[in-house]
Design a protein around this motif. Structure first.
Motif, PDB file in Angstrom:
ATOM      1  N   ILE A 204       0.834  -1.206   0.000  1.00  0.00           N
ATOM      2  CA  ILE A 204       0.000   0.000   0.000  1.00  0.00           C
ATOM      3  C   ILE A 204       0.869   1.257   0.000  1.00  0.00           C
ATOM      4  N   GLU A 205       0.511   2.191  -0.861  1.00  0.00           N
ATOM      5  CA  GLU A 205       1.154   3.500  -0.894  1.00  0.00           C
ATOM      6  C   GLU A 205       0.116   4.528  -1.298  1.00  0.00           C
ATOM      7  N   ASP A 206      -0.039   5.570  -0.486  1.00  0.00           N
ATOM      8  CA  ASP A 206      -1.056   6.598  -0.740  1.00  0.00           C
ATOM      9  C   ASP A 206      -2.445   5.981  -0.898  1.00  0.00           C
ATOM     10  N   ASP A 207      -2.777   5.058   0.002  1.00  0.00           N
ATOM     11  CA  ASP A 207      -4.101   4.419   0.042  1.00  0.00           C
ATOM     12  C   ASP A 207      -4.417   3.602  -1.202  1.00  0.00           C
ATOM     13  N   VAL A 208      -3.400   3.105  -1.880  1.00  0.00           N
ATOM     14  CA  VAL A 208      -3.601   2.302  -3.088  1.00  0.00           C
ATOM     15  C   VAL A 208      -2.667   1.101  -3.043  1.00  0.00           C
TER      16      VAL A 208
END
Length: 238
Positions: A204-208
């Motif tokens: 997950i990175e920046d809610d993705v």
């Protein structure tokens, strides 16, 4: 059949229950009604817990409505992006796939001291307080909770088995929500696709979810960190 209730319920009215005995008493003694009314008002000011007038707040959001719903045996109830979704429980085959995943992860669960459960418990997505009911959840015993729901940031993996009534939710909306809630790994078991497949979302990175790996059903699929487990997806072929 899937029933949905939009988040904005437009229920501005507040229910008020009046003490019927007081109303009858005023009718019987009209001369003292005004005096008694002032006395009652004074008592209510002194005692905010007075039951002479009781007000109950009408649910204004899908989540508030869920919180006051009685149990609905035989149905799955979720709150997804402002909608209350009530759908029938999956077929026996649907449930067995989640149970097969549970069995496959037994050595891992014993080694790590993790807990797994087909059919729940529910996961509270912390920021919007949406509620998802995964077909399978993998977590540590000390995962933080919201009541009886697991808080999403403490969940190791959630898995969904796609059914005809959940195609869009499982393939699209839950991908966003599980990432937003920081569920570390999302496993999608899609046996009704034109080419049945199993997909794992992670990193997950920046809610993705930034890493997506998919294999045809029957092939081996590596479940990434923190799980680090080779899953033989042939267990899902029925």
């Amino acid at each position: 059949m899937v029933a949905m209730v939009e988040e904005e319920l437009h229920m501005d009215a507040v229910e008020v229950e009046e003490d019927h005995a007081d109303a009858v008493e005023e009718e019987q003694q009209p001369g003292s009604a005004e005096e008694e009314r002032h006395t009652d008002e004074a008592e209510q000011e002194d005692n905010p817990k007075s039951t002479a007038v009781r007000r109950r707040r009408t649910p204004r959001t899908a989540r508030e409505l869920f919180d006051v719903l009685p149990p609905l045996p035989g149905f799955r109830v979720e709150v997804i992006e402002g909608k209350l979704i009530v759908s029938p429980m999956g077929s026996p085959e649907h449930t067995w796939l989640a149970a097969d995943l549970h069995d496959a992860l037994l050595p891992l669960r014993r080694q790590r001291g993790w807990r797994g459960a087909p059919g729940g418990p529910g996961i509270c997505i912390e920021e919007p307080r949406d509620l998802l009911s995964p077909d399978y959840v993998l977590t540590s015993p000390d995962c933080p909770r919201w009541g009886n729901e697991l808080l999403s940031s403490g969940v190791i993996m959630a898995a969904e088995v796609v059914s005809p009534s959940s195609v869009r939710d499982d393939r699209e909306e839950k991908v966003r929500l599980y990432a937003q809630g920081m569920v570390q790994v999302y496993l999608l078991i899609d046996q009704i696709a034109k080419c049945p497949s199993v997909t794992v979302y992670s990193a997950i990175e920046d809610d993705v979810y930034r890493t997506i790996d998919s294999v045809p059903m029957g092939k081996e699929l590596f479940l990434p960190d923190p799980i680090n487990f080779e899953l033989h997806t042939s267990i899902f072929m029925q």
